[in-house]
Design an enzyme around this catalytic site. Structure first.
Site, mmCIF file in Angstrom:
data_model
loop_
_atom_site.group_PDB
_atom_site.id
_atom_site.type_symbol
_atom_site.label_atom_id
_atom_site.label_comp_id
_atom_site.label_asym_id
_atom_site.label_seq_id
_atom_site.Cartn_x
_atom_site.Cartn_y
_atom_site.Cartn_z
ATOM 1 C CG HIS A 1 -8.576 -3.107 -2.355
ATOM 2 N ND1 HIS A 1 -9.523 -2.409 -3.078
ATOM 3 C CD2 HIS A 1 -8.418 -2.422 -1.188
ATOM 4 C CE1 HIS A 1 -9.906 -1.351 -2.386
ATOM 5 N NE2 HIS A 1 -9.272 -1.337 -1.232
ATOM 6 C CG ASP A 50 -2.062 0.961 1.109
ATOM 7 O OD1 ASP A 50 -3.217 0.511 1.027
ATOM 8 O OD2 ASP A 50 -1.803 2.188 1.092
ATOM 9 N N GLY A 52 -16.244 2.263 3.684
ATOM 10 C CA GLY A 52 -15.001 3.043 3.617
ATOM 11 C C GLY A 52 -14.138 2.746 2.406
ATOM 12 C CD GLN A 53 -14.728 -0.778 -2.669
ATOM 13 O OE1 GLN A 53 -15.905 -1.061 -2.368
ATOM 14 N NE2 GLN A 53 -14.067 -1.398 -3.626
ATOM 15 C CG HIS A 72 -6.763 -3.009 3.098
ATOM 16 N ND1 HIS A 72 -6.056 -1.838 2.938
ATOM 17 C CD2 HIS A 72 -7.984 -2.780 2.555
ATOM 18 C CE1 HIS A 72 -6.800 -0.941 2.329
ATOM 19 N NE2 HIS A 72 -7.983 -1.486 2.087
ATOM 20 C CG ASN A 131 -12.058 -0.782 4.014
ATOM 21 O OD1 ASN A 131 -12.422 -1.272 5.080
ATOM 22 N ND2 ASN A 131 -10.911 -0.151 3.885
HETATM 23 P P1 DGP Z 1 -9.735 1.322 0.370
HETATM 24 O O1 DGP Z 1 -9.820 2.640 1.075
HETATM 25 O O2 DGP Z 1 -10.082 0.130 1.220
HETATM 26 O O3 DGP Z 1 -10.478 1.345 -0.938
HETATM 27 O O4 DGP Z 1 -8.173 1.117 0.075
HETATM 28 C C1 DGP Z 1 -7.488 1.714 -0.969
HETATM 29 C C2 DGP Z 1 -6.043 1.635 -0.620
HETATM 30 O O5 DGP Z 1 -5.298 1.856 -1.799
HETATM 31 C C3 DGP Z 1 -5.568 2.689 0.389
HETATM 32 O O6 DGP Z 1 -5.084 2.028 1.572
HETATM 33 C C4 DGP Z 1 -4.435 3.409 -0.304
HETATM 34 C C5 DGP Z 1 -4.104 2.503 -1.469
HETATM 35 N N1 DGP Z 1 -3.681 3.193 -2.667
HETATM 36 C C6 DGP Z 1 -4.323 4.236 -3.276
HETATM 37 N N2 DGP Z 1 -3.645 4.617 -4.361
HETATM 38 C C7 DGP Z 1 -2.567 3.802 -4.462
HETATM 39 C C8 DGP Z 1 -1.477 3.711 -5.390
HETATM 40 O O7 DGP Z 1 -1.386 4.436 -6.379
HETATM 41 N N3 DGP Z 1 -0.552 2.744 -5.161
HETATM 42 C C9 DGP Z 1 -0.621 1.897 -4.078
HETATM 43 N N4 DGP Z 1 0.352 1.010 -3.934
HETATM 44 N N5 DGP Z 1 -1.628 1.955 -3.178
HETATM 45 C C10 DGP Z 1 -2.597 2.897 -3.379
#
Ligand code: DGP
Length: 110
Positions: free
Chosen positions: A96, A30, A89-90, A98, A83
């Site tokens: 995905h 992340d 909270g998505q 986590h 999420n």
């Molecule tokens: P959610 O809020 O559950 O939809 O999680 C989205 C996650 O994606 C958040 O923890 C941050 C991560 N994220 C957003 N943009 C990027 C990116 O460009 N690269 C990576 N590696 N993670 C990202």
């Protein structure tokens, strides 16, 4: 889905620190970690959330998660979160999981 951030990561059009890849699934760190270990596991196919899972994709994702837990040496404790939707909270609408580990996780989640 050409405008989806995670599709672009899966297609290597956007950089990410990959920790796993096979024909159907990729996992990467992340960009904004909320725990010492924070990995996202996604299907290559564009699915918004777990409600779109078909066939044995869910099972395959869990098998990949198991492998990553072992390779990251976090068997002692971790949290899996997906999420889902606005109330869940998505923020990125591509399924995905986590994988969070390396610190104590509180309950209930915020
Ligand atoms: P959610 O809020 O559950 O939809 O999680 C989205 C996650 O994606 C958040 O923890 C941050 C991560 N994220 C957003 N943009 C990027 C990116 O460009 N690269 C990576 N590696 N993670 C990202």
């Amino acid at each position: 889905m050409s405008e989806c951030l995670f599709c672009k990561i899966a297609e290597k059009k956007i950089e990410a620190k990959f920790v796993y890849e096979d024909k159907e699934i990729v996992a990467f760190r992340d960009v904004n970690p909320v725990a010492p270990t924070h990995i996202l596991v996604i299907p290559k196919v564009h699915i918004e959330n777990i409600l779109g899972i078909d066939g044995n994709l869910g099972e395959k994702m869990l098998q990949v998660i198991k492998k990553i837990v072992v390779s990251e040496k976090i068997e002692k404790g971790f949290r899996l979160v997906t999420n889902t939707g606005e109330h869940g909270g998505q923020t990125v609408y591509h399924l995905h999981w986590h994988i969070l580990s390396g610190r104590h996780m509180g309950w209930p989640p915020g």
